[in-house]
Design a protein around this motif. Structure first.
Motif, PDB file in Angstrom:
ATOM      1  N   LEU A 102       0.847  -1.184   0.000  1.00  0.00           N
ATOM      2  CA  LEU A 102       0.000   0.000   0.000  1.00  0.00           C
ATOM      3  C   LEU A 102       0.886   1.240   0.000  1.00  0.00           C
ATOM      4  O   LEU A 102       1.946   1.242   0.637  1.00  0.00           O
ATOM      5  CB  LEU A 102      -0.893   0.048   1.250  1.00  0.00           C
ATOM      6  CG  LEU A 102      -2.081  -0.902   1.355  1.00  0.00           C
ATOM      7  CD1 LEU A 102      -2.715  -0.768   2.744  1.00  0.00           C
ATOM      8  CD2 LEU A 102      -3.114  -0.610   0.278  1.00  0.00           C
ATOM      9  N   HIS A 137       3.369  -1.786   9.123  1.00  0.00           N
ATOM     10  CA  HIS A 137       1.931  -1.511   9.137  1.00  0.00           C
ATOM     11  C   HIS A 137       1.683  -0.018   9.295  1.00  0.00           C
ATOM     12  O   HIS A 137       2.490   0.703   9.888  1.00  0.00           O
ATOM     13  CB  HIS A 137       1.254  -2.243  10.303  1.00  0.00           C
ATOM     14  CG  HIS A 137       1.343  -3.739  10.234  1.00  0.00           C
ATOM     15  ND1 HIS A 137       2.384  -4.442  10.808  1.00  0.00           N
ATOM     16  CD2 HIS A 137       0.526  -4.658   9.662  1.00  0.00           C
ATOM     17  CE1 HIS A 137       2.209  -5.739  10.599  1.00  0.00           C
ATOM     18  NE2 HIS A 137       1.095  -5.898   9.909  1.00  0.00           N
ATOM     19  N   ASN A 138       0.546   0.431   8.787  1.00  0.00           N
ATOM     20  CA  ASN A 138       0.124   1.805   9.040  1.00  0.00           C
ATOM     21  C   ASN A 138      -0.754   1.864  10.286  1.00  0.00           C
ATOM     22  O   ASN A 138      -0.945   0.850  10.980  1.00  0.00           O
ATOM     23  CB  ASN A 138      -0.580   2.408   7.814  1.00  0.00           C
ATOM     24  CG  ASN A 138      -1.862   1.663   7.434  1.00  0.00           C
ATOM     25  OD1 ASN A 138      -2.466   0.957   8.244  1.00  0.00           O
ATOM     26  ND2 ASN A 138      -2.291   1.825   6.186  1.00  0.00           N
ATOM     27  N   ARG A 140      -3.790   1.991  10.694  1.00  0.00           N
ATOM     28  CA  ARG A 140      -5.018   1.193  10.623  1.00  0.00           C
ATOM     29  C   ARG A 140      -4.735  -0.302  10.721  1.00  0.00           C
ATOM     30  O   ARG A 140      -5.644  -1.119  10.597  1.00  0.00           O
ATOM     31  CB  ARG A 140      -5.759   1.502   9.311  1.00  0.00           C
ATOM     32  CG  ARG A 140      -6.310   2.932   9.241  1.00  0.00           C
ATOM     33  CD  ARG A 140      -7.012   3.199   7.928  1.00  0.00           C
ATOM     34  NE  ARG A 140      -6.090   3.166   6.797  1.00  0.00           N
ATOM     35  CZ  ARG A 140      -5.343   4.192   6.408  1.00  0.00           C
ATOM     36  NH1 ARG A 140      -5.408   5.347   7.077  1.00  0.00           N
ATOM     37  NH2 ARG A 140      -4.537   4.098   5.377  1.00  0.00           N
ATOM     38  N   GLU A 142      -2.982  -1.945   8.599  1.00  0.00           N
ATOM     39  CA  GLU A 142      -2.828  -2.506   7.262  1.00  0.00           C
ATOM     40  C   GLU A 142      -1.343  -2.684   6.939  1.00  0.00           C
ATOM     41  O   GLU A 142      -0.524  -1.800   7.207  1.00  0.00           O
ATOM     42  CB  GLU A 142      -3.450  -1.562   6.227  1.00  0.00           C
ATOM     43  CG  GLU A 142      -4.939  -1.322   6.427  1.00  0.00           C
ATOM     44  CD  GLU A 142      -5.454  -0.131   5.643  1.00  0.00           C
ATOM     45  OE1 GLU A 142      -6.621  -0.173   5.211  1.00  0.00           O
ATOM     46  OE2 GLU A 142      -4.680   0.850   5.458  1.00  0.00           O
ATOM     47  N   VAL A 144       1.770  -2.424   4.825  1.00  0.00           N
ATOM     48  CA  VAL A 144       2.172  -1.565   3.706  1.00  0.00           C
ATOM     49  C   VAL A 144       3.413  -2.104   3.001  1.00  0.00           C
ATOM     50  O   VAL A 144       3.673  -1.772   1.843  1.00  0.00           O
ATOM     51  CB  VAL A 144       2.421  -0.111   4.180  1.00  0.00           C
ATOM     52  CG1 VAL A 144       1.158   0.470   4.794  1.00  0.00           C
ATOM     53  CG2 VAL A 144       3.582  -0.032   5.163  1.00  0.00           C
TER      54      VAL A 144
END
Length: 356
Positions: A102, A137-138, A140, A142, A144
């Motif tokens: 992402l 991770h970000n 949220r 998620e 990345v």
């Protein structure tokens, strides 16, 4: 003067014996990435890729704003893992199976976690190789970015018994159909005047070699500033007092710094490489030091269409960086396969590029 008792409050880093295959390491210090980080990254490397340079250009490709440079994200995630993995490293040896999942934008907060997936004592009995899979991770939760790296780490006790070796099976390359195009990104109506080059995906073919021509000298202050930007605490990059008596007698430049220089230099010949989509493999072939001048050249290994897309394609590139030797007269290795001392980096990766 009385000796200070540090007890167990300070972190002396893990040694080879401390790693156990299957264990998970949650790394400290979340980091909110900002436009200031991107500006400093640009100041350090001079990267001119339009997607990361202007919100207006990114919006023309369907994104909300300019994302952070993919390698800046890589370094920020990598840096978080250093205190738990490579504080006592001899060298970071290589990368594989790296996937950019992402885009990361200014204001996103990054965390990182690693899983130990292998270890093997080296023949000297003084060091071992540790394999880890690290995920960023970000805010949220998620993912990345995910990649595997292996690092040579000192043993605490050279006389300790060698553990049963565990060496993971890693892919030679990520297939083009596994590459992720950022959500909402479109390649139609791409402005090659603003991007700086007329050469799009169709203009490249497997076997083509591109000398990126320009060179960049690494200043001592720059590579240390960059490494601190990423929260990378590896001692070999900072402590001249300690390294003066070490193997090389001076500080080693963080290998990721060389990767970013090579990517920035590649603009001259690959200006329309929108982003790094995956890292198939990479190795730091020889150390780099402050004062060295880096050059780079790239070979197109493959050109692949992205499934269900007629506006964006993918190029698989092999970028080689050299020190103090322009690429036009650089042999990567001699007739017996020994890597030339001027070779400092070999990186195999995928980039996305607009199509006509």
């Amino acid at each position: 003067m009385a000796k200070t008792d540090t007890g167990c409050k300070t972190n002396s880093g893990r040694f080879f014996e401390d790693f156990r295959p299957g264990e998970t390491l949650v790394h400290a210090t979340p980091r909110t990435a900002t436009s200031g980080d991107q500006a400093l990254y640009t100041a350090l490397y001079g990267s001119r890729f339009a997607l990361n340079s202007a919100d207006s250009f990114a919006q023309g490709l369907g994104l909300a704003r300019a994302p952070l440079d993919d390698l800046l994200v890589f370094h920020l995630v990598f840096g978080k893992s250093v205190p738990d993995i490579s504080l006592n490293a001899v060298a970071n040896l290589g990368y594989a199976d790296g996937r950019f999942l992402l885009p990361v934008f200014p204001g996103d907060s990054l965390t990182a976690v690693s899983k130990v997936i292998g270890r093997k004592e080296n023949s000297s009995g003084k060091t071992g190789t540790v394999y880890v899979e690290t995920t960023g991770h970000n805010q949220r939760g998620e993912a990345v970015l995910r990649y595997t790296r292996w690092v040579m780490v000192h043993k605490r006790d050279a006389g300790s018994a060698a553990p049963e070796p565990v060496v993971p099976s890693l892919p030679d390359a990520i297939s083009a159909d596994q590459l992720i195009v950022p959500e909402n990104m479109v390649g139609k109506d791409y402005d090659t005047t603003l991007s700086g080059s007329p050469h799009l995906w169709e203009g490249y073919s497997a076997g083509e070699k591109i000398d990126h021509v320009d060179g960049m000298t690494i200043e001592e202050a720059e590579h240390q500033l960059a490494t601190r930007l990423y929260h990378n605490t590896a001692r070999v990059h900072f402590n001249q007092h300690a390294e003066s008596g070490g193997r090389f007698g001076k500080r080693i430049v963080y290998g990721g710094h060389v990767i970013s220089i090579a990517r920035a230099l590649s603009f001259n010949g690959l200006a329309n490489a929108l982003n790094v989509a995956a890292i198939n493999g990479g190795r730091h072939c020889n150390p780099t030091f402050g004062g060295d001048t880096i050059y780079a050249w790239s070979e197109v290994l493959d050109s692949a269409a992205i499934p269900a897309r007629n506006d964006i394609g993918a190029l698989r590139l092999r970028t080689v960086a050299t020190k103090n030797r322009p690429c036009q007269d650089h042999p990567f290795a001699d007739s017996e396969g020994r890597i030339d001392p001027a070779t400092v980096l070999e990186l195999d990766y995928w980039v996305l590029m607009p199509r006509r």
